[in-house]
Scaffold this motif. Structure first.
Motif, PDB file in Angstrom:
ATOM      1  N   SER A   1       0.846  -1.190   0.000  1.00 56.70           N
ATOM      2  CA  SER A   1       0.000   0.000   0.000  1.00 56.70           C
ATOM      3  C   SER A   1       0.880   1.237   0.000  1.00 56.70           C
ATOM      4  CB  SER A   1      -0.893  -0.022   1.242  1.00 56.70           C
ATOM      5  OG  SER A   1      -1.631   1.163   1.310  1.00 56.70           O
ATOM      6  N   LYS A   2       0.502   2.196  -0.798  1.00 59.98           N
ATOM      7  CA  LYS A   2       1.312   3.401  -0.933  1.00 59.98           C
ATOM      8  C   LYS A   2       0.408   4.619  -1.038  1.00 59.98           C
ATOM      9  CE  LYS A   2       4.700   4.965  -4.041  1.00 59.98           C
ATOM     10  NZ  LYS A   2       5.216   4.813  -5.385  1.00 59.98           N
ATOM     11  N   PRO A   3      -0.157   5.035   0.061  1.00 67.00           N
ATOM     12  CA  PRO A   3      -1.013   6.222  -0.002  1.00 67.00           C
ATOM     13  C   PRO A   3      -0.147   7.478   0.065  1.00 67.00           C
ATOM     14  CG  PRO A   3      -1.077   5.266   2.203  1.00 67.00           C
ATOM     15  CD  PRO A   3      -0.052   4.498   1.417  1.00 67.00           C
ATOM     16  N   GLN A   4      -0.303   8.374  -0.869  1.00 66.12           N
ATOM     17  CA  GLN A   4       0.603   9.518  -0.906  1.00 66.12           C
ATOM     18  C   GLN A   4      -0.137  10.849  -0.921  1.00 66.12           C
ATOM     19  OE1 GLN A   4       3.651   9.072  -4.073  1.00 66.12           O
ATOM     20  NE2 GLN A   4       2.514   7.224  -4.520  1.00 66.12           N
ATOM     21  N   LEU A   5       0.507  11.840  -0.349  1.00 63.94           N
ATOM     22  CA  LEU A   5      -0.012  13.200  -0.416  1.00 63.94           C
ATOM     23  C   LEU A   5       1.063  14.079  -1.016  1.00 63.94           C
ATOM     24  CD1 LEU A   5      -1.420  13.663   3.212  1.00 63.94           C
ATOM     25  CD2 LEU A   5      -2.749  13.143   1.185  1.00 63.94           C
ATOM     26  N   GLU A   6       0.693  14.908  -1.964  1.00 64.40           N
ATOM     27  CA  GLU A   6       1.627  15.903  -2.484  1.00 64.40           C
ATOM     28  C   GLU A   6       0.915  17.239  -2.434  1.00 64.40           C
ATOM     29  OE1 GLU A   6       4.341  15.660  -6.092  1.00 64.40           O
ATOM     30  OE2 GLU A   6       3.611  13.617  -5.879  1.00 64.40           O
ATOM     31  N   ILE A   7       1.374  18.094  -1.576  1.00 62.68           N
ATOM     32  CA  ILE A   7       0.595  19.294  -1.301  1.00 62.68           C
ATOM     33  C   ILE A   7       1.425  20.550  -1.482  1.00 62.68           C
ATOM     34  CG2 ILE A   7      -0.722  20.479   0.491  1.00 62.68           C
ATOM     35  CD1 ILE A   7      -1.197  17.510   1.524  1.00 62.68           C
TER      36      ILE A   7
ATOM     37  N   VAL B   1      -5.265  23.931   3.427  1.00 62.82           N
ATOM     38  CA  VAL B   1      -5.927  22.703   2.980  1.00 62.82           C
ATOM     39  C   VAL B   1      -6.153  21.777   4.168  1.00 62.82           C
ATOM     40  CG1 VAL B   1      -4.858  22.775   0.712  1.00 62.82           C
ATOM     41  CG2 VAL B   1      -3.738  21.522   2.528  1.00 62.82           C
TER      42      VAL B   1
ATOM     43  N   CYS C   1      -5.932  17.883   4.482  1.00 60.16           N
ATOM     44  CA  CYS C   1      -5.668  16.621   3.804  1.00 60.16           C
ATOM     45  C   CYS C   1      -5.268  15.569   4.819  1.00 60.16           C
ATOM     46  CB  CYS C   1      -4.527  16.768   2.802  1.00 60.16           C
ATOM     47  SG  CYS C   1      -4.935  17.813   1.426  1.00 60.16           S
ATOM     48  N   THR C   2      -5.875  14.430   4.703  1.00 63.39           N
ATOM     49  CA  THR C   2      -5.466  13.343   5.586  1.00 63.39           C
ATOM     50  C   THR C   2      -5.415  12.060   4.778  1.00 63.39           C
ATOM     51  OG1 THR C   2      -7.731  12.749   6.155  1.00 63.39           O
ATOM     52  CG2 THR C   2      -6.638  14.341   7.588  1.00 63.39           C
ATOM     53  N   HIS C   3      -4.620  11.150   5.222  1.00 64.43           N
ATOM     54  CA  HIS C   3      -4.759   9.812   4.674  1.00 64.43           C
ATOM     55  C   HIS C   3      -4.445   8.783   5.739  1.00 64.43           C
ATOM     56  CE1 HIS C   3      -0.365   9.418   3.058  1.00 64.43           C
ATOM     57  NE2 HIS C   3      -0.409   9.481   4.338  1.00 64.43           N
ATOM     58  N   GLY C   4      -4.949   7.623   5.524  1.00 62.48           N
ATOM     59  CA  GLY C   4      -4.708   6.575   6.490  1.00 62.48           C
ATOM     60  C   GLY C   4      -4.677   5.249   5.773  1.00 62.48           C
ATOM     61  N   ALA C   5      -3.889   4.320   6.293  1.00 61.65           N
ATOM     62  CA  ALA C   5      -3.845   2.993   5.702  1.00 61.65           C
ATOM     63  C   ALA C   5      -3.713   1.994   6.832  1.00 61.65           C
ATOM     64  CB  ALA C   5      -2.663   2.869   4.758  1.00 61.65           C
ATOM     65  N   THR C   6      -4.407   0.911   6.712  1.00 61.87           N
ATOM     66  CA  THR C   6      -4.247  -0.130   7.722  1.00 61.87           C
ATOM     67  C   THR C   6      -4.125  -1.479   7.046  1.00 61.87           C
ATOM     68  OG1 THR C   6      -6.628  -0.447   7.893  1.00 61.87           O
ATOM     69  CG2 THR C   6      -5.638   1.074   9.470  1.00 61.87           C
TER      70      THR C   6
ATOM     71  N   ALA D   1       4.251  20.124   1.109  1.00 62.34           N
ATOM     72  CA  ALA D   1       4.418  19.036   2.066  1.00 62.34           C
ATOM     73  C   ALA D   1       3.916  17.767   1.414  1.00 62.34           C
ATOM     74  CB  ALA D   1       3.633  19.320   3.334  1.00 62.34           C
ATOM     75  N   HIS D   2       4.733  16.740   1.460  1.00 62.05           N
ATOM     76  CA  HIS D   2       4.383  15.523   0.730  1.00 62.05           C
ATOM     77  C   HIS D   2       4.581  14.301   1.613  1.00 62.05           C
ATOM     78  CE1 HIS D   2       4.835  18.553  -2.250  1.00 62.05           C
ATOM     79  NE2 HIS D   2       6.131  18.631  -2.012  1.00 62.05           N
ATOM     80  N   THR D   3       3.797  13.298   1.347  1.00 57.39           N
ATOM     81  CA  THR D   3       3.891  12.077   2.138  1.00 57.39           C
ATOM     82  C   THR D   3       3.927  10.877   1.203  1.00 57.39           C
ATOM     83  OG1 THR D   3       2.358  13.238   3.580  1.00 57.39           O
ATOM     84  CG2 THR D   3       2.933  11.012   4.199  1.00 57.39           C
TER      85      THR D   3
ATOM     86  N   PRO E   1       4.318   7.137   1.962  1.00 55.67           N
ATOM     87  CA  PRO E   1       4.566   5.938   2.750  1.00 55.67           C
ATOM     88  C   PRO E   1       4.467   4.675   1.899  1.00 55.67           C
ATOM     89  CG  PRO E   1       2.363   6.746   3.151  1.00 55.67           C
ATOM     90  CD  PRO E   1       2.931   7.590   2.069  1.00 55.67           C
TER      91      PRO E   1
ATOM     92  N   ILE F   1       3.859   0.611   2.372  1.00 54.25           N
ATOM     93  CA  ILE F   1       3.484  -0.412   3.340  1.00 54.25           C
ATOM     94  C   ILE F   1       3.489  -1.754   2.619  1.00 54.25           C
ATOM     95  CG2 ILE F   1       1.686  -1.194   4.928  1.00 54.25           C
ATOM     96  CD1 ILE F   1       0.761   1.816   4.931  1.00 54.25           C
TER      97      ILE F   1
ATOM     98  N   VAL G   1      -0.744  -3.141  10.959  1.00 53.03           N
ATOM     99  CA  VAL G   1      -0.019  -1.961  10.499  1.00 53.03           C
ATOM    100  C   VAL G   1      -0.997  -0.808  10.345  1.00 53.03           C
ATOM    101  CG1 VAL G   1       1.391  -1.007   8.644  1.00 53.03           C
ATOM    102  CG2 VAL G   1       1.641  -3.401   9.278  1.00 53.03           C
TER     103      VAL G   1
ATOM    104  N   HIS H   1      -1.241   3.407   9.421  1.00 51.17           N
ATOM    105  CA  HIS H   1      -0.547   4.612   8.991  1.00 51.17           C
ATOM    106  C   HIS H   1      -1.559   5.733   8.927  1.00 51.17           C
ATOM    107  CE1 HIS H   1       2.103   7.182   6.561  1.00 51.17           C
ATOM    108  NE2 HIS H   1       0.957   7.597   6.095  1.00 51.17           N
TER     109      HIS H   1
ATOM    110  N   ALA I   1      -1.833  10.161   8.242  1.00 52.55           N
ATOM    111  CA  ALA I   1      -1.120  11.397   7.962  1.00 52.55           C
ATOM    112  C   ALA I   1      -2.114  12.530   7.875  1.00 52.55           C
ATOM    113  CB  ALA I   1      -0.363  11.273   6.651  1.00 52.55           C
TER     114      ALA I   1
END
Lengths: 448, 482
Positions: free
Chosen positions: A368-374, A379, A381-386, B403-405, B407, B409, B418, B420, B422
């Motif tokens: 899993s690769k959730p990404q934010l580019e801001i 703004v 912006c949130t992301h979450g992965a489980t 600002a960039h993220t 991750p 997994i 697990v 995550h 942000a």
């Protein structure tokens, strides 16, 4: 121009070029010049970049070499002559009343299609290309076509048919539109390249189903490319359901370009395919857009299911919510790659991304690769992965109330999947999907 | 507000005017890298044959490698053949003679950070009398450490005195084949720190490069190796909060940590190297490979970093959780202002059973700064019941920063858990208004909010460091809001 065609980087790409020569070049005279040039450019682009390898960051977890190894025969119109009578047997959503467009191996089959809508245009691309070229060009221009993906370029070069849906402004269709795609195998491995274009006028309302299935267990490859243009104030619900067999390959891209105050909900339900990948790219190019992207991927055996999502916030005050849940068992692999890109001017963006994964066996794998580019400051912006297995406490709770372990598990998996389905507005469709998911669960987890 | 900013910026810039150029007495070799240079470095340092061979192997690997380009940072390509790879330790005569000669504005920053006078002299490069130098303090510490059997010395000294230990662990966590900059470092590393904590010993004090005699000039290609034997504990501090003078543009250090059974290593970094001017000219490229391995059962490695300096920060302190029940932690605050860029994060590789990892990353972007979190949580099939929690929050100040993220997994066992999450946000106008209304100036309000945002990480720093880090953050962000 011919020079370009000869210059192929990778040998294996030759048969695509040969097919282009044989099947596409003769169409030059019947095609508008801009479109034919576009096809040439697309082919050139494809030859240039070739199939993506795993060192390409976007394809890091999805190895498509099995697709490369097969010598695909690109479907021609001849392959859809004399169709079996029960060709529609595996198609989902058939009994929902709709304007139905049926494609077999990428070609329109008018005899199986049913269109009751008289407003706008609901039909296929092939005939339209020869007719109203200007309208088409306008739509092509509006859609912000991106060909940097090898599969999109290949589709653009080779496709000759697909759905074309043009909804004029201020219209609410009485029934959904259903694009049916069926892959029909033969003695050799068939590849289809359908290309669908949907343009929804201002303040119009469209419910669109797009389904992909096989007629039999043959190995097929579908490389689909769908573009949606939603003009200011349009309301679009798009549900894509892929239930191809486990020997087939399905690589698809859905690009959408949204205008001001558009409401879009886009769902991707992917159950089938040996390797399947759905790329969803959405440009939020107007203020006040509300968008929801949802998806469920369920994979078993040695299936690989990949979702690649890019949501671009270009204008201020847009909302995008993404919910993707994956259920993986046996040796299945799941890939989720989501990216929210917020441009410098897109202030007051509200973007949310969640990706939850359930691993049901020791050999299942998730990347899993959730990404934010801001690039804007104001703004949210949130992301979450489980990633995890079923909640042992929840199972215990159910068992302590006399529910046996298998039922308890099924209940929890079902709840996990239906979380996504609850976001679907169209009730009939939601019910059908619930059944599809439930059937999948009971066929795969009869004894877990 | 912008005046203040100018002051800060100009002092950071001016610092470099004060003649820190190559001393006449400094031994240098011609720029460029080839086998001869490596042989020369090795010869000058009187290294054993095995170390030279290892350097050469790394060099041959390096020439086959490509410069990695995947990081989200932009910079002019580095000409590796124009770098001087060996300069003998600099004598202090090049520096100013006393604090009076030092730029008053630089002293002002030190004042703000609350750095003691003696320390100020050291940082400004004043050639102080050895008696008053921190060196003397270091000697007392050294005796105390030796009593406990702790080895803490320069790397070259360790190679001479404890070759067996060095040979056993050097390159065991970051092999020379690991990446481009690790290979380069292996081939040409100048010096660094070596630390060994024997079985069952709890290091009585926080070890710091501060107290090590030859650490006064940080090397361009530093190599640090820390080994905590069974049941040992050590807390190690690297860097300091004050702006460091340094004329090397590229820094490619390698840090290796080894924690054996029941051992614990806590590694804290505060990095405040020259970040370049307000237009993004100059500044240090900080390309560091840091990795620890929890080799034994129940071991623990914890990284804490506060990154406010450098034009480009590109580092991923990682933990390989090999031993069962081992724990990896990563706490980070990264600040980018003006044209600074940071691509930083961590890798947690779960291999052993019941391994746990925690990631808390706070990114703050101001000006034109670009701040990326890139992290990998990999759970191997063998890592039954592995647990990870990641949280990365970004704070944006101004509308030209990013600002960039990113991750990653990768999970291969269903028993893993697990998580995550942000978030990205900005400092609310209402928050500032609330503070203003109560008589708190805008700048103080920002400092307060930013410090609150970073609290989770500062809590992990040793106390003195935490206090300094808070002040440092204030200075780094000064003038970012107008």
């Amino acid at each position: 121009m011919n020079k370009v065609l000869v210059q192929t980087k990778v040998k294996d790409l030759n048969h695509f070029n040969e097919h282009f020569k044989k099947a596409i070049e003769p169409l030059e005279s019947s095609y508008p010049e801009w479109l034919f040039n576009l096809k040439l450019r697309a082919l050139e682009q494809f030859n240039d970049i070739g199939f993506p390898a795993q060192d390409d960051e976007d394809w890091r977890f999805t190895n498509i070499s099995p697709i490369e190894k097969i010598h695909w025969k690109i479907a021609t119109k001849q392959s859809v002559q004399n169709l079996p009578e029960d060709i529609l047997k595996n198609v989902p959503f058939l009994n929902i009343k709709s304007n139905r467009l049926v494609f077999v191996n990428g070609f329109y089959i008018p005899e199986l299609s049913m269109i009751t809508e008289e407003l706008g245009f609901i039909g296929n691309l092939e005939n339209f290309i020869k007719g109203d070229s200007d309208t088409l060009k306008k739509i092509y221009d509006e859609s912000g076509l991106a060909l940097n993906d090898a599969f999109c370029a290949l589709n653009m070069a080779l496709s000759t048919d697909g759905a074309l849906i043009l909804i004029p402004p201020n219209i609410k269709l009485s029934k959904p539109v259903h694009i049916v795609h069926i892959s029909l195998g033969s003695d050799s491995s068939i590849m289809s390249v359908p290309q669908h274009i949907i343009s929804v006028g201002r303040h119009s309302n469209l419910i669109l189903f797009e389904t992909y299935s096989n007629y039999s267990a043959d190995t097929t490859f579908t490389n689909a490319f769908t573009r949606i243009i939603a003009n200011n104030g349009a309301v679009v619900e798009h549900i894509r359901c892929q239930t191809e067999n486990q020997n087939s390959y399905n690589i698809a891209t859905t690009q959408s370009c949204l205008g001001e105050s558009v409401q879009l909900s886009l769902f991707s339900i992917a159950l089938g395919g040996k390797i399947s990948r759905h790329t969803i790219k959405s440009r939020l190019n107007g203020e006040g857009i509300e968008s929801v992207f949802g998806g469920i991927y369920m994979a078993s055996d040695s299936q690989l299911n990949d979702h690649y999502l890019v949501v671009e916030h270009i204008k201020p005050r847009c909302i995008s919510y993404e919910y993707f849940n994956g259920i993986l068992s046996d040796k299945a692999r799941g890939v989720f790659n989501g990216r929210i890109y917020v441009h410098p001017n897109a202030i007051k963006t509200d973007a949310k991304q969640t990706n939850k994964n359930l691993l049901l066996s020791d050999d299942a794998v998730i990347n899993s690769k959730p990404q934010l580019e801001i690039y804007a400051d104001d703004v949210k912006c949130t992301h979450g992965a489980t990633v995890g297995r079923l909640d042992q406490n929840a199972i215990f709770y159910l068992r302590s109330r006399g529910i046996n372990i298998n039922d308890a598990r099924r209940m929890l998996i079902w709840a996990f999947a239906s979380e996504i389905l609850d976001h679907i507005n169209n009730q009939e469709c939601r019910e059908k999907l619930e059944k599809i998911v439930a059937d999948w669960l009971s066929s795969h987890f009869a004894n877990i | 507000m912008s005046d203040k900013n100018d002051i800060i910026e100009s002092l950071v810039k001016k610092e470099y005017k004060y003649g820190f150029y190559t001393d006449v007495e400094t031994e240098t070799v011609p720029p460029g890298l080839n086998e001869d240079i490596i042989r020369l470095i090795s010869h000058k340092k009187q290294e054993p044959e095995w170390l030279l061979e290892w350097r050469l192997k790394a060099y041959h690997q390096w020439i086959t490698m490509k410069i990695p380009t995947w990081a989200k940072v932009k910079y002019q390509p580095i000409d590796f053949q124009s770098i001087v790879y060996y300069a003998a330790p600099k004598t202090r005569k090049a520096g100013p003679k006393s604090l009076e000669e030092v730029d008053p504005k630089l002293l002002e920053t030190y004042e703000k950070l609350g750095i003691p006078l003696k320390e100020q002299e050291r940082l400004a490069g004043v050639a102080v009398d050895a008696v008053f130098d921190s060196v003397s303090v270091a000697t007392t510490f050294k005796e105390k450490l030796a009593e406990k059997g702790i080895i803490f010395c320069a790397f070259s000294e360790a190679v001479r005195e404890y070759p067996e230990l060095v040979k056993k662990y050097l390159g065991s966590v970051v092999p020379y084949t690991d990446n481009f900059y690790a290979a380069l470092n292996t081939a040409v590393f100048s010096d660094g720190s070596f630390c060994y904590i024997p079985k069952g010993v709890r290091c009585p004090m926080e070890l710091s490069t501060y107290f090590r005699i030859n650490a006064s000039s940080t090397g361009q290609f530093e190599r640090t190796l820390i080994i905590a034997d069974e049941g040992a504990y050590v807390s190690y501090l690297e860097g300091c909060t004050a702006p460091m003078r340094d004329e090397n543009q590229l820094h490619a250090a390698v840090v290796e940590l080894v924690a054996l059974e029941n051992a614990e290593i806590k590694y804290s970094t505060v990095q405040n190297w020259y970040p370049g001017d307000e237009l993004g000219r100059g500044g240090i490229y900080n390309f560091v490979t840091k990795r620890g391995i929890c080799k034994g059962k129940n071991s623990k490695i914890s990284w804490t970093q506060v990154e406010t300096g450098s034009a480009i920060t590109w580092k991923y302190p990682s933990v390989i959780l090999q031993g069962d029940n081992s724990i990896g932690e990563f706490y980070s605050v990264a600040v980018t202002n003006n044209y600074q860029q940071a691509d930083t994060g961590t890798k947690m590789i779960h291999i052993g059973k019941n391994t746990r990892s925690t990631i808390v990353s706070k990114g703050i972007s101001a000006g034109h700064g670009q701040n990326s979190y890139r992290g990998l949580v990999k759970v191997a099939k063998s890592a039954i019941n592995a647990r990870n929690f990641s949280q990365c929050d970004s704070l944006l100040i101004g509308n030209k920063c990013g600002a960039h993220t990113f991750p990653y997994i990768e999970v291969r066992t269903p028993t893993a858990n697990v998580e995550h999450e942000a978030t990205t946000s900005k400092i609310g106008e209402d928050q500032i208004f609330y503070c203003n209304q109560r008589g708190v100036s805008t700048q103080d309000a920002i400092n307060m909010i930013v410090n609150g945002f970073c609290k989770e990480v500062f809590r992990e720093l040793p106390m003195e460091f935490a206090v300094e880090a808070q002040k440092l953050l204030g200075v780094s962000l000064e003038g970012s809001v107008g």
